[in-house]
Write a protein that holds these residues in place. Structure first.
Motif, PDB file in Angstrom:
ATOM      1  N   GLN A   1       0.836  -1.214   0.000  1.00 12.73           N
ATOM      2  CA  GLN A   1       0.000   0.000   0.000  1.00 12.73           C
ATOM      3  C   GLN A   1       0.868   1.261   0.000  1.00 12.73           C
ATOM      4  O   GLN A   1       0.495   2.278  -0.592  1.00 12.73           O
ATOM      5  CB  GLN A   1      -0.945  -0.029   1.205  1.00 12.73           C
TER       6      GLN A   1
ATOM      7  N   LEU B   1       0.647   4.136  -2.693  1.00 11.39           N
ATOM      8  CA  LEU B   1       0.576   5.569  -2.356  1.00 11.39           C
ATOM      9  C   LEU B   1       1.599   6.368  -3.168  1.00 11.39           C
ATOM     10  O   LEU B   1       1.302   7.450  -3.684  1.00 11.39           O
ATOM     11  CB  LEU B   1       0.832   5.739  -0.856  1.00 11.39           C
TER      12      LEU B   1
ATOM     13  N   TYR C   1       0.415   6.645  -6.747  1.00 17.28           N
ATOM     14  CA  TYR C   1      -0.752   7.543  -6.815  1.00 17.28           C
ATOM     15  C   TYR C   1      -0.318   9.002  -6.696  1.00 17.28           C
ATOM     16  O   TYR C   1      -0.696   9.859  -7.474  1.00 17.28           O
ATOM     17  CB  TYR C   1      -1.730   7.182  -5.689  1.00 17.28           C
ATOM     18  N   LYS C   2       0.528   9.249  -5.683  1.00 17.38           N
ATOM     19  CA  LYS C   2       0.946  10.626  -5.385  1.00 17.38           C
ATOM     20  C   LYS C   2       1.857  11.168  -6.492  1.00 17.38           C
ATOM     21  O   LYS C   2       1.794  12.340  -6.838  1.00 17.38           O
ATOM     22  CB  LYS C   2       1.667  10.622  -4.025  1.00 17.38           C
TER      23      LYS C   2
ATOM     24  N   PHE D   1      -8.300   5.419  -7.120  1.00 17.81           N
ATOM     25  CA  PHE D   1      -7.634   4.508  -6.166  1.00 17.81           C
ATOM     26  C   PHE D   1      -7.718   3.062  -6.659  1.00 17.81           C
ATOM     27  O   PHE D   1      -6.745   2.312  -6.578  1.00 17.81           O
ATOM     28  CB  PHE D   1      -8.233   4.652  -4.769  1.00 17.81           C
TER      29      PHE D   1
ATOM     30  N   GLU E   1      -9.163   5.190  -0.716  1.00 15.75           N
ATOM     31  CA  GLU E   1      -8.875   6.532  -0.201  1.00 15.75           C
ATOM     32  C   GLU E   1      -8.605   6.481   1.305  1.00 15.75           C
ATOM     33  O   GLU E   1      -7.726   7.167   1.820  1.00 15.75           O
ATOM     34  CB  GLU E   1     -10.059   7.455  -0.504  1.00 15.75           C
TER      35      GLU E   1
ATOM     36  N   TYR F   1      -5.157   5.180   1.887  1.00 14.82           N
ATOM     37  CA  TYR F   1      -4.221   6.244   1.487  1.00 14.82           C
ATOM     38  C   TYR F   1      -4.070   7.270   2.616  1.00 14.82           C
ATOM     39  O   TYR F   1      -2.967   7.617   3.035  1.00 14.82           O
ATOM     40  CB  TYR F   1      -4.763   6.900   0.210  1.00 14.82           C
TER      41      TYR F   1
END
Ligand code: SF4
Length: 331
Positions: free
Chosen positions: A215, A219, A222-223, A236, A258, A261
């Motif tokens: 995870q 993250l 995603y970021k 997500f 989310e 996250y």
């Protein structure tokens, strides 16, 4: 001040502050300071269980994944024997203590470089245990074409159809507050132009831990996308996280939502403050508390060095340390 943040660093810190000091502050591959070099060797050292997993990771990275990326036909029976030869070379490298040779640079010996506790600290072992490692390595490679990943589809087919695949990704960096987060990902792929992250496993320990590591990688991806101008953010659910157990020939998907996250962002923010407090040029070994947990000490790579320094008023002499090692085998 920015701090390098990693999940394993935080776990080490929580387990034992002194171990964190050895692993994250003292250890340095440079041979100029003998104690720092020794801390580096001990930090890199592996037991046989960890080693067989790292052999398969490295073999996937250097041999199998590049062949899949080039759409080559693979003979997994032959590859499994090649993986065992690859492991045997590493074993001999460690057995001959070639890592102590200043002429040998890790970067030039990437596939062979290996430090095993059975050679460095005299951990007892049997030939049978080493043979079992080779059997598991063989089995892990043979299992690869049988692994089903998602929607009943074979991992190998998904990887062949991916837009791109990259093993051992370590260059995706994001900031969370002052924390620099740059996780290592065993495999990053783009499938249907959406990210897929795979973690190879050879054992069954804390499953939740595996989930959290994946995870954190999710993250980061995603970021990083949020920070990329001109590209729409991922949803997500676009980010797929898989733990693949090569020994069992099975896979498990972990959630990325989310809520997860936000929980991880909070966790990184909180724990990076602890790390920041213990990072700086004037920090000394004496500033770091020892754990009282005997189980942590028993499994600690730095156990002999830690004990030696306690006995010798935190003063290190390489000759005297090395003399102390064979008589203090880890049990
Ligand atoms: S041996 Fe124990 S006290 Fe020493 S660094 Fe390791 S875990 Fe900490």
């Amino acid at each position: 001040m920015s701090v390098k943040w990693a999940y394993t660093t935080v776990n080490t810190w929580r387990e034992c502050n002194r171990k964190y000091y050895f692993a994250s502050i003292l250890a340095n591959h440079n041979r100029k300071h003998l104690i720092r070099r020794k801390a580096y060797e001990l930090g890199t050292m592996q037991n046989l269980t960890m080693w067989k997993g790292s052999v398969v990771d490295k073999f996937l990275e250097l041999i199998i994944i590049p062949k899949i990326a080039e759409k080559q036909e693979l003979n997994f029976q032959n590859l499994s024997e090649q993986a065992v030869e690859f492991a045997q070379k590493q074993f001999r490298f460690s057995e001959n203590k070639l890592y102590q040779n200043p002429e040998i640079k890790k970067g030039n010996m990437e596939s062979e470089y290996c430090i095993l506790d059975i050679h460095e600290t005299g951990q007892p072992f049997t030939e049978q245990e080493v043979e079992e490692c080779y059997d598991d390595i063989r089995k892990a490679v043979i299992n690869i074409p049988e692994i089903i990943l998602m929607d009943g589809r074979y991992l190998i087919d998904i990887l062949k159809e991916a837009n791109w695949i990259k093993p051992n990704v370590e260059d995706r960096l994001v900031y969370v507050g002052n924390a620099i987060v740059k996780p290592q990902m065993d495999l990053l792929a783009s499938y249907d132009w959406k990210p897929m992250i795979i973690d190879w496993k050879m054992s069954d320990s804390m499953v939740s831990d595996y989930a959290r590591q994946l995870q954190i990688s999710g993250l980061t991806i995603y970021k990083k996308r949020l920070d990329t101008p001109g590209k729409p953010a991922y949803l997500f659910e676009d980010i797929k996280l898989f733990e693949v157990n090569l020994l069992k020939g099975s896979s498990k998907q972990h959630d990325f939502t989310e809520e997860i996250y936000n929980t991880i962002i909070d966790y990184i923010t909180l724990t990076s403050r602890d790390i920041a407090l213990m990072t700086g040029d004037d920090i000394e070994l004496e500033d770091f508390e020892l754990t009282n947990n005997q189980v942590s000490c028993k499994n600690c790579n730095f156990r002999l060095l830690c004990g030696y320094l306690i006995k010798n008023n935190n003063t290190y002499d390489e000759g005297s340390y090395l003399k102390s090692v064979p008589s203090r085998q880890l049990v």
